[in-house]
Scaffold this active site. Structure first.
Site, PDB file in Angstrom:
ATOM      1  N   ASN A   9       0.844  -1.205   0.000  1.00 44.32           N
ATOM      2  CA  ASN A   9       0.000   0.000   0.000  1.00 44.32           C
ATOM      3  C   ASN A   9       0.880   1.257   0.000  1.00 44.32           C
ATOM      4  O   ASN A   9       1.523   1.585   0.988  1.00 44.32           O
ATOM      5  CB  ASN A   9      -0.901  -0.068   1.253  1.00 44.32           C
ATOM      6  CG  ASN A   9      -1.846   1.119   1.368  1.00 44.32           C
ATOM      7  OD1 ASN A   9      -1.522   2.220   0.927  1.00 44.32           O
ATOM      8  ND2 ASN A   9      -2.985   0.891   1.978  1.00 44.32           N
ATOM      9  N   GLN A  10       0.896   1.943  -1.150  1.00 43.64           N
ATOM     10  CA  GLN A  10       1.782   3.107  -1.308  1.00 43.64           C
ATOM     11  C   GLN A  10       1.414   4.251  -0.365  1.00 43.64           C
ATOM     12  O   GLN A  10       2.271   5.018   0.060  1.00 43.64           O
ATOM     13  CB  GLN A  10       1.760   3.605  -2.772  1.00 43.64           C
ATOM     14  CG  GLN A  10       2.278   2.589  -3.781  1.00 43.64           C
ATOM     15  CD  GLN A  10       3.707   2.119  -3.479  1.00 43.64           C
ATOM     16  OE1 GLN A  10       4.577   2.915  -3.120  1.00 43.64           O
ATOM     17  NE2 GLN A  10       3.952   0.810  -3.582  1.00 43.64           N
ATOM     18  N   LYS A  12       0.363   3.945   2.706  1.00 39.88           N
ATOM     19  CA  LYS A  12       0.942   3.631   4.019  1.00 39.88           C
ATOM     20  C   LYS A  12       2.445   3.845   4.009  1.00 39.88           C
ATOM     21  O   LYS A  12       3.008   4.325   4.994  1.00 39.88           O
ATOM     22  CB  LYS A  12       0.671   2.170   4.381  1.00 39.88           C
ATOM     23  CG  LYS A  12      -0.751   1.874   4.737  1.00 39.88           C
ATOM     24  CD  LYS A  12      -0.784   0.439   5.204  1.00 39.88           C
ATOM     25  CE  LYS A  12      -2.160   0.025   5.618  1.00 39.88           C
ATOM     26  NZ  LYS A  12      -2.153  -1.399   5.985  1.00 39.88           N
ATOM     27  N   ASP A  68      -1.697  -3.605  10.502  1.00 40.02           N
ATOM     28  CA  ASP A  68      -3.062  -3.880  10.106  1.00 40.02           C
ATOM     29  C   ASP A  68      -3.947  -2.912  10.877  1.00 40.02           C
ATOM     30  O   ASP A  68      -3.685  -2.611  12.043  1.00 40.02           O
ATOM     31  CB  ASP A  68      -3.458  -5.329  10.408  1.00 40.02           C
ATOM     32  CG  ASP A  68      -4.656  -5.733   9.574  1.00 40.02           C
ATOM     33  OD1 ASP A  68      -4.553  -5.704   8.332  1.00 40.02           O
ATOM     34  OD2 ASP A  68      -5.709  -6.055  10.152  1.00 40.02           O
ATOM     35  N   GLY A 149      -8.771   5.581   2.190  1.00 36.27           N
ATOM     36  CA  GLY A 149      -9.663   4.727   2.992  1.00 36.27           C
ATOM     37  C   GLY A 149     -10.852   5.502   3.544  1.00 36.27           C
ATOM     38  O   GLY A 149     -11.540   6.233   2.820  1.00 36.27           O
ATOM     39  N   TYR A 150     -11.055   5.369   4.838  1.00 37.39           N
ATOM     40  CA  TYR A 150     -12.219   5.987   5.489  1.00 37.39           C
ATOM     41  C   TYR A 150     -11.928   7.416   5.968  1.00 37.39           C
ATOM     42  O   TYR A 150     -12.721   7.980   6.712  1.00 37.39           O
ATOM     43  CB  TYR A 150     -12.649   5.117   6.675  1.00 37.39           C
ATOM     44  CG  TYR A 150     -13.098   3.725   6.282  1.00 37.39           C
ATOM     45  CD1 TYR A 150     -14.411   3.466   5.915  1.00 37.39           C
ATOM     46  CD2 TYR A 150     -12.205   2.654   6.269  1.00 37.39           C
ATOM     47  CE1 TYR A 150     -14.826   2.187   5.556  1.00 37.39           C
ATOM     48  CE2 TYR A 150     -12.591   1.377   5.905  1.00 37.39           C
ATOM     49  CZ  TYR A 150     -13.908   1.149   5.548  1.00 37.39           C
ATOM     50  OH  TYR A 150     -14.314  -0.112   5.181  1.00 37.39           O
ATOM     51  N   LYS A 171      -2.373  14.679  10.587  1.00 38.65           N
ATOM     52  CA  LYS A 171      -2.914  13.309  10.656  1.00 38.65           C
ATOM     53  C   LYS A 171      -1.865  12.363  11.249  1.00 38.65           C
ATOM     54  O   LYS A 171      -2.160  11.574  12.158  1.00 38.65           O
ATOM     55  CB  LYS A 171      -3.366  12.807   9.277  1.00 38.65           C
ATOM     56  CG  LYS A 171      -3.922  11.382   9.367  1.00 38.65           C
ATOM     57  CD  LYS A 171      -4.267  10.719   8.055  1.00 38.65           C
ATOM     58  CE  LYS A 171      -4.598   9.245   8.298  1.00 38.65           C
ATOM     59  NZ  LYS A 171      -4.706   8.442   7.086  1.00 38.65           N
ATOM     60  N   HIS A 176      -3.978   6.769  14.581  1.00 38.19           N
ATOM     61  CA  HIS A 176      -3.726   5.380  14.991  1.00 38.19           C
ATOM     62  C   HIS A 176      -2.360   4.900  14.511  1.00 38.19           C
ATOM     63  O   HIS A 176      -1.562   4.393  15.264  1.00 38.19           O
ATOM     64  CB  HIS A 176      -4.846   4.503  14.417  1.00 38.19           C
ATOM     65  CG  HIS A 176      -5.159   4.802  12.965  1.00 38.19           C
ATOM     66  ND1 HIS A 176      -5.550   6.034  12.543  1.00 38.19           N
ATOM     67  CD2 HIS A 176      -5.056   4.054  11.846  1.00 38.19           C
ATOM     68  CE1 HIS A 176      -5.715   6.030  11.228  1.00 38.19           C
ATOM     69  NE2 HIS A 176      -5.408   4.833  10.777  1.00 38.19           N
ATOM     70  N   ARG A 177      -2.083   5.075  13.184  1.00 40.42           N
ATOM     71  CA  ARG A 177      -0.818   4.567  12.658  1.00 40.42           C
ATOM     72  C   ARG A 177       0.351   5.391  13.188  1.00 40.42           C
ATOM     73  O   ARG A 177       1.421   4.864  13.480  1.00 40.42           O
ATOM     74  CB  ARG A 177      -0.829   4.558  11.120  1.00 40.42           C
ATOM     75  CG  ARG A 177       0.311   3.759  10.530  1.00 40.42           C
ATOM     76  CD  ARG A 177       0.100   3.330   9.073  1.00 40.42           C
ATOM     77  NE  ARG A 177      -0.825   4.167   8.376  1.00 40.42           N
ATOM     78  CZ  ARG A 177      -2.115   3.854   8.168  1.00 40.42           C
ATOM     79  NH1 ARG A 177      -2.579   2.701   8.554  1.00 40.42           N
ATOM     80  NH2 ARG A 177      -2.901   4.684   7.558  1.00 40.42           N
TER      81      ARG A 177
END
Ligand code: IMP
Length: 194
Positions: A9-10, A12, A68, A149-150, A171, A176-177
């Site tokens: 996933n680019q 990420k 994940d 994504g969301y 962000k 989370h990440r």
């Protein structure tokens, strides 16, 4: 220090490299000539992160990590959760997933949700996991054009912009990440045998 980031996933890869800064850098699977899809068939976010990291460790025996993420919506009993990537169906787009969530929450006043990321690291054949959680709410409509994504439907607690309206710097700082990656970095800074 170089670590393999076990993802194709680019989005990420870009986010994580921004967060890792200068002390660490990731080796992309593409530069290792690896283009296969990495299996993620477990029933938990942690299980999937470990499965992806183990898969890459077994192939390359180099320090590697995988992440994940799931979006957990209270009014949907924690869905889409571990099924976040394919919530609207296999091969559906990010937009399809967002629209499915918006449809399911139509008319619902309880819109609390959270993103949960687990990063699994394998180094010297040892496994470590790091978790990051951000609480927030699902908006009434898609708002903002950035991120993925969301992001257009997630309003983090204490902010009046969705993730898709925020700068990537903001962000990454609160997400989370971002939180899970900071834990990974703090760990790597003190881990002795590298
Ligand atoms: P993955 O399994 O970690 O790739 O994440 C599953 C799905 O969660 C992705 O396909 C995205 O739809 C969503 N997701 C993961 N991270 C984020 C994020 O930072 N913002 C919005 N959606 C995300």
């Amino acid at each position: 220090m170089k670590l393999i980031f076990a993802t194709q996933n680019q989005h990420k890869i870009k986010e994580i490299n921004q967060i890792l800064g200068n002390d660490f850098s990731t080796i992309g699977l593409d530069s290792l000539g690896f283009f296969d899809e990495i299996p993620e068939t477990q029933s938990t976010i942690e299980g999937n992160a470990l499965q992806k990291a183990q898969y890459i460790w077994n192939k390359f025996h180099m320090p590697c990590f995988a992440d994940d993420t799931g979006l957990e919506i209270d009014a949907l009993n924690g869905a889409p959760g571990v099924y976040s990537a394919r919530y609207a169906g296999v091969n559906k787009s990010f937009d399809d997933n967002c629209n499915k969530v918006l449809d399911e929450l139509k008319g619902k006043s309880i819109r609390s949700a959270r993103f949960r990321t687990v990063i699994a690291l394998i180094i010297d054949a040892k496994e470590f996991v790091f978790e990051g959680i951000i609480e927030g709410k699902i908006t009434e409509q898609n708002t903002g054009n950035d991120g993925f994504g969301y992001d257009p439907i997630f309003l983090p607690e204490g902010y009046n912009q969705t993730f898709a309206q925020m700068s990537s710097e903001l962000k990454n700082k609160i997400s989370h990440r971002g939180l899970a990656t900071n834990k990974l970095v703090n760990f790597l800074k003190v881990y002795p045998n590298l």
